[in-house]
Design a protein around this motif. Structure first.
Motif, short mmCIF file in Angstrom:
data_model
loop_
_atom_site.label_atom_id
_atom_site.label_comp_id
_atom_site.label_asym_id
_atom_site.label_seq_id
_atom_site.Cartn_x
_atom_site.Cartn_y
_atom_site.Cartn_z
N GLY A 1 52.38 -21.17 -57.50
CA GLY A 1 53.35 -20.54 -56.83
C GLY A 1 52.84 -20.80 -55.13
N THR B 1 57.64 -17.95 -55.97
CA THR B 1 57.58 -19.31 -56.68
C THR B 1 59.12 -20.08 -55.94
N THR B 2 58.99 -21.54 -56.38
CA THR B 2 59.90 -22.17 -55.84
C THR B 2 61.32 -22.15 -57.12
N GLY B 3 62.21 -22.40 -56.84
CA GLY B 3 63.37 -22.47 -57.77
C GLY B 3 62.99 -23.35 -58.97
N ARG B 4 62.31 -24.41 -58.65
CA ARG B 4 61.75 -25.51 -59.68
C ARG B 4 60.73 -24.85 -60.51
N GLU B 5 59.52 -24.03 -59.81
CA GLU B 5 58.70 -23.49 -60.69
C GLU B 5 59.34 -22.51 -61.52
N ALA B 6 60.29 -21.81 -61.06
CA ALA B 6 61.01 -20.74 -61.91
C ALA B 6 61.82 -21.45 -63.06
N ALA B 7 62.26 -22.50 -62.68
CA ALA B 7 63.14 -23.26 -63.80
C ALA B 7 62.16 -23.72 -64.98
N ASP B 8 61.14 -24.38 -64.45
CA ASP B 8 60.07 -24.98 -65.23
C ASP B 8 59.35 -23.99 -66.38
N GLU B 9 59.22 -22.61 -65.66
CA GLU B 9 58.65 -21.41 -66.49
C GLU B 9 59.67 -20.93 -67.55
N ALA B 10 60.92 -20.92 -67.18
CA ALA B 10 62.04 -20.54 -68.10
C ALA B 10 61.96 -21.70 -69.25
N HIS C 1 59.28 -21.15 -71.61
CA HIS C 1 59.49 -20.11 -72.45
C HIS C 1 60.45 -20.37 -73.43
#
Length: 94
Positions: free
Chosen positions: A3, A9-18, A21
């Motif tokens: 992060g 976190t960036t939008g990309r990091e959040a998308a990668d995390e989602a 999951h």
């Protein structure tokens, strides 16, 4: 997660995390349906291929020490045996 300073976190990091999951949930469902570990080669469906590539990458990162310990714990809890995967050779007789 790395992060940004302060935990943002960036939008990309959040998308990668989602996405991660979602893949984990998909893998759990795939196994609960009675399937063996998904394959990233010689797969039977796009779903199996997608999950197979994802778990292959997780195993690779784990072997290299690059998988976040939190993700290792999530995988261990959700799908025990994920690190070993399929055994090589012919599947056992049914």
């Amino acid at each position: 997660m790395p992060g940004r300073p302060g935990g943002a976190t960036t939008g990309r990091e959040a998308a990668d995390e989602a996405r991660s999951h979602g893949r984990l949930a998909g893998l759990v469902a795939f196994r609960q349906e009675g399937n063996d570990w998904p394959r990233h080669h010689d797969y039977d469906s796009e779903r199996e291929h997608t999950l197979g590539v994802w778990i292959h990458v997780q195993r690779y990162k784990r072997r290299r020490g690059g998988l976040d310990p939190v993700k290792v714990k999530l995988l261990d809890d959700a799908v025990p045996g994920w690190q070993a995967g399929r055994t090589r050779g012919r599947p056992p007789p049914q």
